[in-house]
Design a protein around this motif. Structure first.
Motif, short mmCIF file in Angstrom:
data_model
loop_
_atom_site.label_atom_id
_atom_site.label_comp_id
_atom_site.label_asym_id
_atom_site.label_seq_id
_atom_site.Cartn_x
_atom_site.Cartn_y
_atom_site.Cartn_z
N GLY A 44 -5.18 5.01 9.93
CA GLY A 44 -4.33 4.45 10.97
C GLY A 44 -4.76 4.89 12.35
O GLY A 44 -4.73 4.10 13.30
N PHE A 45 -5.18 6.14 12.48
CA PHE A 45 -5.65 6.67 13.76
C PHE A 45 -6.87 5.88 14.24
O PHE A 45 -6.94 5.45 15.39
N CYS A 46 -7.85 5.69 13.35
CA CYS A 46 -9.08 4.97 13.73
C CYS A 46 -8.78 3.51 14.04
O CYS A 46 -9.35 2.93 14.96
N LYS A 47 -7.89 2.91 13.26
CA LYS A 47 -7.50 1.51 13.50
C LYS A 47 -6.92 1.35 14.90
O LYS A 47 -7.28 0.43 15.64
N GLU A 48 -6.03 2.25 15.29
CA GLU A 48 -5.39 2.15 16.60
C GLU A 48 -6.35 2.52 17.73
O GLU A 48 -6.35 1.89 18.78
N LEU A 49 -7.15 3.55 17.52
CA LEU A 49 -8.10 3.98 18.55
C LEU A 49 -9.05 2.84 18.89
O LEU A 49 -9.37 2.60 20.06
N LYS A 50 -9.52 2.13 17.87
CA LYS A 50 -10.49 1.06 18.06
C LYS A 50 -9.85 -0.30 18.27
O LYS A 50 -10.54 -1.31 18.37
N CYS A 51 -8.49 -0.32 18.37
CA CYS A 51 -7.74 -1.56 18.63
C CYS A 51 -8.10 -2.65 17.62
O CYS A 51 -8.43 -3.79 17.98
N ILE A 52 -8.02 -2.29 16.34
CA ILE A 52 -8.36 -3.20 15.25
C ILE A 52 -7.08 -3.58 14.50
O ILE A 52 -6.21 -2.75 14.28
N LEU A 53 -6.97 -4.84 14.12
CA LEU A 53 -5.84 -5.28 13.33
C LEU A 53 -6.23 -5.30 11.85
O LEU A 53 -7.23 -5.90 11.47
N LEU A 54 -5.46 -4.62 11.03
CA LEU A 54 -5.63 -4.65 9.58
C LEU A 54 -4.33 -5.21 8.98
O LEU A 54 -3.26 -4.68 9.24
N TYR A 55 -4.43 -6.27 8.20
CA TYR A 55 -3.23 -6.98 7.78
C TYR A 55 -2.77 -6.67 6.35
O TYR A 55 -1.70 -7.09 5.94
N SER A 56 -3.55 -5.93 5.60
CA SER A 56 -3.30 -5.80 4.16
C SER A 56 -2.16 -4.84 3.82
O SER A 56 -1.51 -4.99 2.79
N PHE A 57 -1.92 -3.83 4.66
CA PHE A 57 -1.00 -2.77 4.30
C PHE A 57 0.44 -3.26 4.15
O PHE A 57 1.16 -2.88 3.22
N GLY A 58 0.89 -4.14 5.05
CA GLY A 58 2.29 -4.56 5.08
C GLY A 58 2.76 -5.21 3.80
O GLY A 58 3.94 -5.12 3.44
N ASP A 59 1.86 -5.88 3.08
CA ASP A 59 2.23 -6.58 1.85
C ASP A 59 1.99 -5.75 0.59
O ASP A 59 2.19 -6.24 -0.52
N SER A 60 1.57 -4.51 0.76
CA SER A 60 1.20 -3.70 -0.40
C SER A 60 2.39 -2.94 -0.98
O SER A 60 3.40 -2.71 -0.30
N LEU A 61 2.25 -2.53 -2.23
CA LEU A 61 3.27 -1.69 -2.88
C LEU A 61 3.35 -0.33 -2.21
O LEU A 61 4.42 0.29 -2.17
N LEU A 62 2.23 0.13 -1.67
CA LEU A 62 2.21 1.42 -0.98
C LEU A 62 3.08 1.38 0.27
O LEU A 62 3.80 2.34 0.58
N SER A 63 3.03 0.26 0.98
CA SER A 63 3.88 0.09 2.16
C SER A 63 5.35 0.14 1.76
O SER A 63 6.17 0.81 2.42
N LYS A 64 5.69 -0.53 0.69
CA LYS A 64 7.08 -0.53 0.22
C LYS A 64 7.50 0.88 -0.18
O LYS A 64 8.62 1.32 0.13
N ARG A 65 6.61 1.62 -0.84
CA ARG A 65 6.92 3.00 -1.25
C ARG A 65 7.22 3.86 -0.02
O ARG A 65 8.20 4.61 0.00
N MET A 66 6.36 3.76 0.99
CA MET A 66 6.54 4.58 2.18
C MET A 66 7.82 4.20 2.93
O MET A 66 8.55 5.06 3.43
N ARG A 67 8.08 2.92 3.01
CA ARG A 67 9.29 2.46 3.69
C ARG A 67 10.54 3.03 3.02
O ARG A 67 11.46 3.52 3.68
N GLU A 68 10.56 2.97 1.72
CA GLU A 68 11.71 3.50 0.96
C GLU A 68 11.83 5.01 1.10
O GLU A 68 12.93 5.56 1.18
N MET A 69 10.68 5.70 1.13
CA MET A 69 10.70 7.16 1.28
C MET A 69 11.28 7.57 2.64
O MET A 69 12.04 8.53 2.74
N ILE A 70 10.90 6.83 3.70
CA ILE A 70 11.42 7.14 5.03
C ILE A 70 12.93 6.97 5.07
O ILE A 70 13.67 7.82 5.57
N ILE A 71 13.40 5.86 4.52
CA ILE A 71 14.84 5.58 4.52
C ILE A 71 15.60 6.60 3.68
O ILE A 71 16.64 7.13 4.09
#
Length: 395
Positions: A44-71
């Motif tokens: 995530g750090f490298c993605k933001e530093l280099k101003c790159i868009l990566l679209y795959s994470f939002g639809d992944s099960l890992l994203s859902k896991r992290m979202r639920e963990m934060i809540i």
């Protein structure tokens, strides 16, 4: 290894399949969550530093896991919460996802601002603050964040750094980037940024320091991109966005104009993104009447643009930016005629520029552009195709 990946390589590595594999390894206890976080924060750090868009994470099960963990973690009692885990999860999630649920923003923004408010100047604290502000700066302009969640805190962080220089260059730029993105939903923020926090003066100071810190002698493409170069690119993008939405007076901008001209000359042939961004920033300033025509001549902007467009090899993006600059300059000269206190000097300056444009053949070209002016409305110059651009270059 992630540091050395370019945009294409980052996209090919951090795919939905990879995120799925990581989620599966966590589920099967083959990978500790703490190690997954280390990897994802780096990505995530490298993605933001280099101003790159990566679209795959939002639809992944890992994203859902992290979202639920934060809540889930947020809903625990205060003495049961693992704040360090929550910070790590928020930083991973914000830097990798592109759409942010409002519920998560209300959790992550105050938490990360609290982390970013640390005033210790040791290296470990600075890294924590840098990552927190980097994550906040990834919240795009189309996301609405309530002013009461951030304004006092981010203003205090910026003002404290102006007096004490406790933030790294990247952390400081990220604070400004986060605040700039909030303009879209709250126009009153412009007054805070321009009048109270002095973005133009601060950006000029930062760009001067960063320009001095880069070794510009290396040829373009030699070695991996330096962090300082990426920060410069982020500053240029932030300033372009500022001038796109703010009509600022010319006063106080002359030093920034001179700084950007120097940056362009230093980066030309070394870093395409910086030289291109410099031209775009100067174009935004002349378009929004935030740079005086006298500074455009006196600080060397006009000469820089002509030098660049006369090179034997140009790509269509640089060409487009140079032609748009000349177009806007020509329009400014016409619009401002008769509105200057020192009319004689202005007319002399205007005549000098127009004669130079005519001598080089560019006044005829901007006249031609005026005939196809719909291309230049609403930012539609990006739709000029390669053959049209090549036509104007050949002229």
């Amino acid at each position: 290894m992630i540091d050395f990946l370019n945009e294409k390589e980052l996209r090919s590595v951090f795919t939905k399949e990879l995120y799925g594999n990581i989620d599966e390894m966590i589920e099967e206890e083959k990978l500790l969550m703490v190690n997954a976080i280390l990897l994802l924060k780096k990505a995530g750090f490298c993605k933001e530093l280099k101003c790159i868009l990566l679209y795959s994470f939002g639809d992944s099960l890992l994203s859902k896991r992290m979202r639920e963990m934060i809540i889930d973690e947020n809903e625990k009692k205060k003495d049961e919460k693992d704040e360090r885990l929550m910070i790590d999860l928020c930083e991973c999630y914000l830097t990798l996802v592109n759409d942010f649920p409002l519920e998560l923003l209300s959790i992550c923004v105050p938490l990360l601002l609290k982390t970013a408010s640390k005033k210790e100047e040791n290296e470990e604290a600075q890294k924590e603050v840098e990552m927190a502000l980097m994550a906040l700066s990834s919240i795009h302009f189309f996301e609405y964040v309530k002013k009461e969640l951030f304004l006092d805190e981010i203003s205090e962080i910026i003002q404290f750094s102006q007096g004490h220089r406790n933030l790294t260059h990247l952390a400081y730029q990220s604070a400004w980037r986060f605040l700039r993105y909030r303009f879209v939903h709250d126009q009153e923020l412009k007054d805070v940024v321009m009048d109270e926090l002095h973005v133009v003066e601060e950006a000029t100071k930062e760009l001067k320091e960063l320009t001095r810190s880069v070794n510009w002698k290396a040829g373009e493409g030699e070695g991996k991109e330096k962090k300082e170069e990426q920060i410069i690119i982020r500053w240029l993008n932030t300033l372009i966005n500022c001038y796109d939405v703010c009509e600022l007076s010319c006063e106080g901008n002359a030093e920034l104009v001179a700084c950007v001209v120097k940056l362009f000359r230093a980066s030309n042939g070394h870093c395409y993104e910086i030289s291109h961004g410099s031209i775009n920033l100067l174009g935004a300033m002349i378009s929004r009447k935030s740079a005086c025509v006298s500074d455009i001549v006196g600080k060397g902007v006009f000469d820089v643009v002509l030098e660049k467009i006369q090179q034997s090899t140009l790509d269509c993006n640089i060409t487009r930016s140079c032609m748009k600059f000349l177009w806007n300059l020509s329009e400014r000269l016409r619009d401002e005629a008769g509105h200057k206190a020192d009319e004689a000097n202005f007319e002399m300056l205007k005549r000098k520029i127009l004669e130079k444009l005519e001598e080089e053949g560019y006044e005829d070209i901007t006249t031609s552009f005026r005939e196809v002016s719909p291309f230049f409305d609403e930012g539609n110059e990006t739709f000029l195709n390669d053959s049209e651009v090549n036509f104007f270059v050949n002229i």
